[in-house]
Design an enzyme around this catalytic site. Sequence first.
Site, mmCIF file in Angstrom:
data_model
loop_
_atom_site.group_PDB
_atom_site.id
_atom_site.type_symbol
_atom_site.label_atom_id
_atom_site.label_comp_id
_atom_site.label_asym_id
_atom_site.label_seq_id
_atom_site.Cartn_x
_atom_site.Cartn_y
_atom_site.Cartn_z
ATOM 1 N N TYR A 122 8.111 1.157 -7.362
ATOM 2 C CA TYR A 122 7.292 -0.053 -7.374
ATOM 3 C C TYR A 122 6.848 -0.438 -8.780
ATOM 4 C CZ TYR A 122 7.150 0.769 -2.336
ATOM 5 O OH TYR A 122 7.493 0.979 -1.026
ATOM 6 N N GLU A 155 0.869 -1.170 0.000
ATOM 7 C CA GLU A 155 0.000 0.000 0.000
ATOM 8 C C GLU A 155 0.910 1.225 0.000
ATOM 9 O OE1 GLU A 155 -1.953 1.693 3.817
ATOM 10 O OE2 GLU A 155 -3.242 0.104 3.029
#
Length: 137
Positions: free
Chosen positions: A104, A92
Amino acid sequence: MTPDALAALHARCFTTPPPWPAAEFIATLSSPGAFLLHESQGFLLGRVVADEAELITLATAPEARRQGIGRSLLAGFLAEAAARGAATAFLEVAADNTGALALYTQAGFAVQGRRRGYYHAPDGRRTDALILTRALV
């Protein structure tokens, strides 16, 4: 790294979400499947449960960013998660954390969901959380 050192670095890196106190690191690290990876200027806390890995938090000292520490820790997380039997990984991240999002997505994570207004900044501002996932096998 000691829980106090983890908390001190986390506090230098985050205001939203709020930084964790040492007790939170102690509790998380004592939970089943949790693991810590660290370098001199950063750390990553992860967990593997069944066949799923969670990247709980990744912190790199502000003065040491953009030097490959986060990328190295993330690669270590993916390898450790796979070695522990995880087939997928998730994390998250705040929607406005462009540096983390770039890291990411370069590592193969993709947005799978959004939690609207999930994070509360000290100034009252709310920020969405993005849920990112990727396959490990």
